[in-house]
Design an enzyme around this catalytic site. Structure first.
Site, PDB file in Angstrom:
ATOM      1  N   HIS B  68       0.827  -1.201   0.000  1.00 42.62           N
ATOM      2  CA  HIS B  68       0.000   0.000   0.000  1.00 42.62           C
ATOM      3  C   HIS B  68       0.871   1.266   0.000  1.00 42.62           C
ATOM      4  O   HIS B  68       0.581   2.236  -0.702  1.00 42.62           O
ATOM      5  CB  HIS B  68      -0.931  -0.033   1.212  1.00 42.62           C
ATOM      6  CG  HIS B  68      -1.718   1.216   1.398  1.00 42.62           C
ATOM      7  ND1 HIS B  68      -1.446   2.114   2.409  1.00 42.62           N
ATOM      8  CD2 HIS B  68      -2.743   1.746   0.699  1.00 42.62           C
ATOM      9  CE1 HIS B  68      -2.290   3.130   2.317  1.00 42.62           C
ATOM     10  NE2 HIS B  68      -3.092   2.944   1.298  1.00 42.62           N
ATOM     11  N   GLU B  71       2.152   1.787  -3.368  1.00 46.17           N
ATOM     12  CA  GLU B  71       1.072   2.335  -4.208  1.00 46.17           C
ATOM     13  C   GLU B  71       1.050   3.871  -4.104  1.00 46.17           C
ATOM     14  O   GLU B  71       0.947   4.581  -5.109  1.00 46.17           O
ATOM     15  CB  GLU B  71      -0.269   1.728  -3.779  1.00 46.17           C
ATOM     16  CG  GLU B  71      -1.473   2.257  -4.543  1.00 46.17           C
ATOM     17  CD  GLU B  71      -2.617   2.658  -3.622  1.00 46.17           C
ATOM     18  OE1 GLU B  71      -2.860   3.877  -3.487  1.00 46.17           O
ATOM     19  OE2 GLU B  71      -3.258   1.759  -3.021  1.00 46.17           O
ATOM     20  N   HIS B  72       1.162   4.384  -2.875  1.00 47.09           N
ATOM     21  CA  HIS B  72       1.197   5.845  -2.701  1.00 47.09           C
ATOM     22  C   HIS B  72       2.423   6.448  -3.390  1.00 47.09           C
ATOM     23  O   HIS B  72       2.349   7.500  -4.018  1.00 47.09           O
ATOM     24  CB  HIS B  72       1.236   6.195  -1.211  1.00 47.09           C
ATOM     25  CG  HIS B  72      -0.115   6.219  -0.572  1.00 47.09           C
ATOM     26  ND1 HIS B  72      -0.615   7.339   0.039  1.00 47.09           N
ATOM     27  CD2 HIS B  72      -1.078   5.271  -0.455  1.00 47.09           C
ATOM     28  CE1 HIS B  72      -1.824   7.078   0.522  1.00 47.09           C
ATOM     29  NE2 HIS B  72      -2.126   5.828   0.244  1.00 47.09           N
ATOM     30  N   GLU B 148      -4.017   8.129   7.084  1.00 45.94           N
ATOM     31  CA  GLU B 148      -5.011   7.232   6.483  1.00 45.94           C
ATOM     32  C   GLU B 148      -5.342   6.104   7.451  1.00 45.94           C
ATOM     33  O   GLU B 148      -6.498   5.718   7.608  1.00 45.94           O
ATOM     34  CB  GLU B 148      -4.476   6.659   5.161  1.00 45.94           C
ATOM     35  CG  GLU B 148      -5.516   5.807   4.438  1.00 45.94           C
ATOM     36  CD  GLU B 148      -5.042   5.280   3.079  1.00 45.94           C
ATOM     37  OE1 GLU B 148      -3.944   5.659   2.640  1.00 45.94           O
ATOM     38  OE2 GLU B 148      -5.784   4.496   2.477  1.00 45.94           O
TER      39      GLU B 148
END
Lengths: 442, 445
Positions: B68, B71-72, B148
């Site tokens: 993740h 991904e950022h 997040e």
């Protein structure tokens, strides 16, 4: 210019043809004898139909009985025309149809998605017609729905975003009907009576107060016949009266202590009503400021430059009367003060100066270029058509959309932001740990 | 800085094309990139999604959350693009873009006018092999990811509870780990970790390009070859197996945290489309979930929410789209003063019923009609169509499952539904999770 961009600009020249013309859906409109307004868009590719019946029967009509609109709406499918909740659900689900309903401040709606296969569509729409014309509001079901609403209100207490939203509308709208939350309060929900529900239904669930949107694989004749079968048995009734105009609030900061890791920040002002002549400059301006996700100015300042938050945004809620304009973010509690400063400074600066020419052009290209994405499915089209019908927007709203966006100038954005928004009359809601306000003074 | 050479590709590509009823066309480039195209001409738009076979189930303790995080970082610049420029270019071309990370995938997607597909391809091909990771961007983005996590997990009691529930229900399976990662691993993650993850998993031979929209399959194939054709293959080795212990034994957790509404979750370890020995089992489990919870007339809403009126909500869910064994989940909130123990008994009674007696023919037919209608309704969204194909591919099930789906659902019998209930809804496969709120003032449910 860096080499890669050169490559892209070459591509750009090759591909920078006028965008494939997105044909806006052709909206057909008619009115039934009893006054119900019908909007229809034919789409032929998939053998499905989406229907939405919208009434001017949202929480703005609750009066002193907050939660009444929502309770009434949720009870429609719990008993009608001699069938109980189980039998009604079975009638939909046996043919694979999906029924749902809901209500917010302006409107209450019933929605159905069905296959167009005649036996499926007939069974599903017959059931919907019963729910529309002959709901019974059985006492036992009402008590059950009331308990469920109370559980939802209890759940709200563990949800800082919901706590913040309720507080924002209360602070922003004062005595106006938009102030109270559609889900009501524990006290108001406990006090709702069956009599009030029946009365509310009689007054607002009428043909004169109804808009039906139909999108799907039907001919115009089939759609017309369907609209009559669905709505002909509704009493004519009147359209709900216009709501009062809201007054701008006194500036205030409301801090609701909550043991969360983040502070949930909402900064609200009165925004615009549907049909406002400044809609397009405000829409484009907001897109640039905080309405375009990763490429918006707010996300750039809050997330990309400072790592303050995962989500930051701004939006208008255009409503029957002036709905809110909201700046919001969720930020780690110990940097609440910094986040507020960034948000508010950015807004004040943007309102004074508007966007750069480059940002404006980029936004216009984004909005007009992505317009076809807004209408690439039946579900999206039925949403637009319902909105156009409910708020009485011109039928060519979608046809003129691109031209209106292209006509927006930097000067129009500045003057519309200055005319319609006033940071002197803003309310701030902070839901988060205690002590964050001291931080603000640093 | 090197210049991107837009080669008009003359690669000897072993094209393998196949169209069928579903209208899905499959090609493979020489460098191993799979290209799947589904024309849908309803609107002059296309969705382009690039799926990598890597997600949180590929991770191990110490670097959970790294798929993740990567991904950022994929939006933070390449040798040729400044941080954030990717999204600005897509936006300027009237597009929308974002990305998502799951247990079995990391996927990047753009929606745009169909004639702008080349823009998406050029940008995706660029960051597939020329990502530029810097310490400055990493440090800032890690703060964003921690926000997040606070927003998605820490401040939502049911999310905290579910994170702990999955960590209990999955034992040796890497589905044990949260997609966003454990806080401690986020605190200790380094730029080198992310670089290594990128080098290990990102390459054309570990990716699937999916396009749904107003396009011609062969033109998409040619365009893909033009932009992705010269991205070098990396000989990416598949992950080592990380299956769960079969029927590991009954477990139970009670999570007591500040909250308001109690929750009960019951999860039974069941096979997925990738792990099932016999495929009919996944169809029977799908039908069972629909009979229990597929609509307002299904057993749980009708018996527990109405009927006995002990639940404010009650449902069951099962998705066969997973690379490893997964969970058949029950969950419910009590209504009024009902205790979680009462709710658990009621759920157990429904589970018992599913084991003891076959479902009725009427229930079966209704469930089949609902599943097939929903399956058709899903075609209304191009984005969802592409997503379904990507999830099937990265779960090692394959998109051809879509060809078998209707026949599979239609062939389920009441006896098969009873059989899967008897085989899988048993205590040794069960984890019970309770959220017992500590209310303000210390009162406990």
């Amino acid at each position: 210019m860096r080499p890669f961009l050169r490559t892209l600009s070459i591509l750009w020249l090759v591909l920078w043809l006028p965008l494939a013309q997105a044909n806006s859906p052709e909206i057909r409109h008619w009115q039934l004898d009893n006054g119900a307004r019908v909007y229809f868009v034919q789409t032929e590719t998939l053998p499905i139909v989406d229907l939405r019946v919208t009434f001017d029967a949202g929480a703005a009509r609750d009066g002193e009985q907050a939660g009444l609109a929502r309770l009434t709406n949720s009870l429609l499918s719990q008993g009608a025309a001699g069938l109980n909740a189980d039998e009604l659900a079975l009638a939909f689900e046996s043919v694979g149809a999906r029924y749902s309903s809901g209500s917010e401040r302006d409107m209450a709606w019933l929605q159905l998605r069905s296959l167009t296969r005649p036996e499926a569509l007939t069974a599903a729409t017959d059931t919907l017609a019963m729910i529309l014309a002959a709901p019974e509001f059985p006492e036992a079901d009402l008590e059950r729905q009331r308990r469920q609403m109370l559980v939802a209100l209890q759940a709200e207490r563990q949800s800082p975003p919901t706590i913040a939203e309720r507080a924002l509308y209360e602070a922003l709208y004062g005595d106006h009907p938009y102030a109270s939350a559609p889900q009501g309060t524990e006290d108001s929900v406990r006090a709702l009576s069956r009599e009030a529900v029946v009365e509310f239904h009689e007054q607002y669930y009428t043909a004169g107060n109804a808009v039906l949107a139909i999108v799907g694989d039907l001919s115009a004749n089939e759609a017309r016949e369907l609209s009559e079968r669905l709505l002909a048995d509704l009493p004519a009734g009147d359209r709900a009266p216009q709501l009062p105009e809201p007054e701008p609030p006194e500036p205030q900061t409301v801090h609701i202590p909550y043991p969360s890791a983040q502070t949930h920040v909402l900064i609200g002002q009165l925004g615009i009503a549907r049909g406002d002549e400044d809609y397009f400059p405000l829409y484009v301006g907001n897109h640039i400021l905080g309405g375009s996700g990763l490429v918006s100015m707010l996300v750039h300042e809050m997330r990309e430059r400072r790592g303050l938050s995962y989500s930051s945004y701004s939006y208008f809620v255009p409503s029957a009367e002036r709905g809110p304009f909201i700046l919001g973010t969720q930020v780690r509690a110990d940097r609440t003060g910094e986040a507020l400063e960034v948000l508010e400074n950015l807004f004040v600066e943007f309102r004074a100066e508007g966007p750069s020419a480059d940002r404006l052009q980029a936004a216009q290209e984004n909005i007009t270029g992505s317009f076809p994405l807004n209408i690439d499915s039946n579900r999206k089209i039925v949403g637009y058509v319902s909105m156009i019908g409910f708020y009485g927007l011109p039928l060519d709203h979608l046809d003129t959309f691109i031209g209106q966006v292209e006509a927006v100038t930097q000067a129009a954005i500045v003057s519309s932001f200055q005319n319609r928004l006033d940071p002197e009359h803003r309310v701030r809601i902070l839901v988060g740990p205690e002590g964050i306000l001291a931080d603000e003074d640093e | 800085m090197k210049r991107i050479i837009v080669t008009i590709c003359l690669l000897a590509v072993a094209w393998m094309a196949q169209a069928d009823d579903l209208g899905i066309y499959e090609y493979e480039l020489d460098n191993g990139l799979t290209v799947l195209v589904r024309p849908d001409h309803r609107a002059p738009v296309a969705v382009s999604q690039l799926w990598y076979r890597v997600g949180s189930s590929y991770e191990y303790r110490g670097v959970t959350g790294i798929s993740h995080m990567l991904e950022h970082m994929m939006f933070k610049g390449t040798e040729r693009l400044a941080p954030g420029e990717f999204s600005h270019i897509i936006a300027r071309h009237g597009g929308r873009d974002n990305a998502m990370t799951g247990r079995d995938f990391t996927a990047y997607h753009q929606q745009l006018a169909a004639d702008r597909l080349a823009i998406a391809f050029e940008l995706e091909a660029d960051r597939m092999h020329r990502l530029q990771l810097t310490e400055e961007e990493f440090v800032n983005e890690m703060e964003v990811v921690k926000e997040e996590r606070r927003q998605r997990v820490d401040d939502i009691p049911t999310a905290v509870m579910m994170e702990r529930f999955f960590a209990t229900a999955y034992t040796s399976s890497t589905y044990h780990q949260p997609i966003i990662g454990w806080q401690e691993d986020l605190d200790n993650m380094t730029l080198d970790d992310v670089q290594a993850w990128y080098d290990r998993w990102y390459g054309p031979d570990n990716a699937i390009l999916i396009v749904v929209g107003d396009v011609e399959p062969e033109a998409v194939r040619d365009l893909a070859a033009e932009y992705f054709g010269d991205v070098p293959a990396r000989d990416i080795a598949p992950p080592k197996p990380s299956h769960d212990i079969p029927a590991p034994g009954e477990r139970r957790i009670a999570v007591r945290i500040p909250a308001e509404v109690p929750v009960i979750v019951m999860g039974y370890q069941v096979p997925s489309g990738a792990t099932a020995d016999e495929e009919w089992e996944t169809y029977a489990l799908t039908v069972l979930a629909t009979v229990l919870s597929g609509g307002s007339a299904a057993r749980l809403p009708s018996q527990l929410v109405r009927g006995q009126e002990i639940a404010a909500s009650a449902g069951a869910s099962y998705s066969p789209i997973a690379r490893l064994d997964t969970l058949f989940l029950f969950s419910a909130n009590p209504a009024g003063d009902t205790g979680l123990d009462t709710l658990e008994q009621a759920l157990n009674a429904e589970i018992e019923r599913a084991r003891e007696e076959p479902i009725s023919e009427a229930e079966l037919e209704r469930a089949q009609n609902q599943i097939m209608a929903d399956h058709l309704f899903e075609l209304d969204s191009m984005f969802y169509q592409a997503m379904q194909i990507g999830m099937l591919e990265t779960a090692d099930i394959g998109w051809r499952e879509l060809e078998r789906f209707e026949a599979g659902i239609r062939s389920v019998t009441p006896e098969q539904v009873q059989q899967v209930a008897q085989r899988y809804l048993i205590p040794d496969r069960l984890t019970v999770g309770l959220l017992e709120p500590i209310r303000q003032g210390g009162e406990q449910e």
